[in-house]
Design a protein around this motif. Structure first.
Motif, PDB file in Angstrom:
ATOM      1  N   ARG A   2       0.844  -1.186   0.000  1.00 11.95           N
ATOM      2  CA  ARG A   2       0.000   0.000   0.000  1.00 11.95           C
ATOM      3  C   ARG A   2       0.881   1.238   0.000  1.00 11.95           C
ATOM      4  O   ARG A   2       1.837   1.329   0.757  1.00 11.95           O
ATOM      5  CB  ARG A   2      -0.907  -0.030   1.224  1.00 11.95           C
ATOM      6  CG  ARG A   2      -1.904  -1.161   1.161  1.00 11.95           C
ATOM      7  CD  ARG A   2      -2.611  -1.367   2.486  1.00 11.95           C
ATOM      8  NE  ARG A   2      -3.027  -0.131   3.118  1.00 11.95           N
ATOM      9  CZ  ARG A   2      -4.286   0.205   3.370  1.00 11.95           C
ATOM     10  NH1 ARG A   2      -5.244  -0.608   3.048  1.00 11.95           N
ATOM     11  NH2 ARG A   2      -4.572   1.340   3.966  1.00 11.95           N
ATOM     12  N   SER A  45      -8.261   4.656   2.131  1.00 12.20           N
ATOM     13  CA  SER A  45      -8.895   3.685   1.237  1.00 12.20           C
ATOM     14  C   SER A  45      -9.040   4.250  -0.175  1.00 12.20           C
ATOM     15  O   SER A  45      -8.727   3.578  -1.165  1.00 12.20           O
ATOM     16  CB  SER A  45     -10.264   3.297   1.797  1.00 12.20           C
ATOM     17  OG  SER A  45     -10.896   2.366   0.968  1.00 12.20           O
ATOM     18  N   ASN A  48      -5.408   4.689  -1.825  1.00 12.00           N
ATOM     19  CA  ASN A  48      -4.807   3.417  -2.216  1.00 12.00           C
ATOM     20  C   ASN A  48      -5.557   2.767  -3.373  1.00 12.00           C
ATOM     21  O   ASN A  48      -4.943   2.135  -4.237  1.00 12.00           O
ATOM     22  CB  ASN A  48      -4.695   2.475  -1.010  1.00 12.00           C
ATOM     23  CG  ASN A  48      -3.529   2.835  -0.126  1.00 12.00           C
ATOM     24  OD1 ASN A  48      -2.453   3.187  -0.603  1.00 12.00           O
ATOM     25  ND2 ASN A  48      -3.716   2.763   1.172  1.00 12.00           N
ATOM     26  N   SER A  49      -6.874   2.949  -3.433  1.00 14.94           N
ATOM     27  CA  SER A  49      -7.644   2.437  -4.569  1.00 14.94           C
ATOM     28  C   SER A  49      -7.276   3.169  -5.851  1.00 14.94           C
ATOM     29  O   SER A  49      -7.085   2.545  -6.903  1.00 14.94           O
ATOM     30  CB  SER A  49      -9.145   2.570  -4.299  1.00 14.94           C
ATOM     31  OG  SER A  49      -9.530   1.739  -3.239  1.00 14.94           O
ATOM     32  N   ALA A  52      -3.949   1.974  -7.053  1.00 11.48           N
ATOM     33  CA  ALA A  52      -4.042   0.655  -7.677  1.00 11.48           C
ATOM     34  C   ALA A  52      -4.586   0.770  -9.102  1.00 11.48           C
ATOM     35  O   ALA A  52      -4.099   0.089 -10.015  1.00 11.48           O
ATOM     36  CB  ALA A  52      -4.914  -0.270  -6.839  1.00 11.48           C
ATOM     37  N   ILE A  53      -5.564   1.628  -9.301  1.00 11.68           N
ATOM     38  CA  ILE A  53      -6.128   1.835 -10.642  1.00 11.68           C
ATOM     39  C   ILE A  53      -5.084   2.438 -11.571  1.00 11.68           C
ATOM     40  O   ILE A  53      -4.920   1.998 -12.712  1.00 11.68           O
ATOM     41  CB  ILE A  53      -7.384   2.727 -10.563  1.00 11.68           C
ATOM     42  CG1 ILE A  53      -8.513   1.969  -9.874  1.00 11.68           C
ATOM     43  CG2 ILE A  53      -7.803   3.205 -11.959  1.00 11.68           C
ATOM     44  CD1 ILE A  53      -9.681   2.847  -9.469  1.00 11.68           C
TER      45      ILE A  53
END
Length: 67
Positions: A2, A45, A48-49, A52-53
């Motif tokens: 992360r 959240s 980090n999302s 990731a994308i």
């Protein structure tokens, strides 16, 4: 791994740290610090999302460029 983590930022306040730079993360030029626990957890959240994308998009772009 992360990219973003929480760190205590004073008494009962939290900040978000970018693990790549080890600096306080920013969003739209605003430092993400002095937040309540719930707010900081929600922001972690989201960040980090998004990371990731972005990472998946870069991987996909590299894969299609190689074809």
């Amino acid at each position: 791994m992360r990219r973003y983590n929480l760190r205590l930022d004073g008494e009962a306040k939290w900040k978000i740290v970018d693990r790549l730079t080890m600096c306080t993360a920013e969003l739209g030029g605003a430092a993400l610090r002095q937040m309540q626990w719930a707010e900081a957890c929600d922001m972690i959240s989201i960040l980090n999302s998004l990371n990731a994308i972005e990472s998946a998009a870069r991987d996909y772009e590299a894969l299609t460029a190689a074809e």
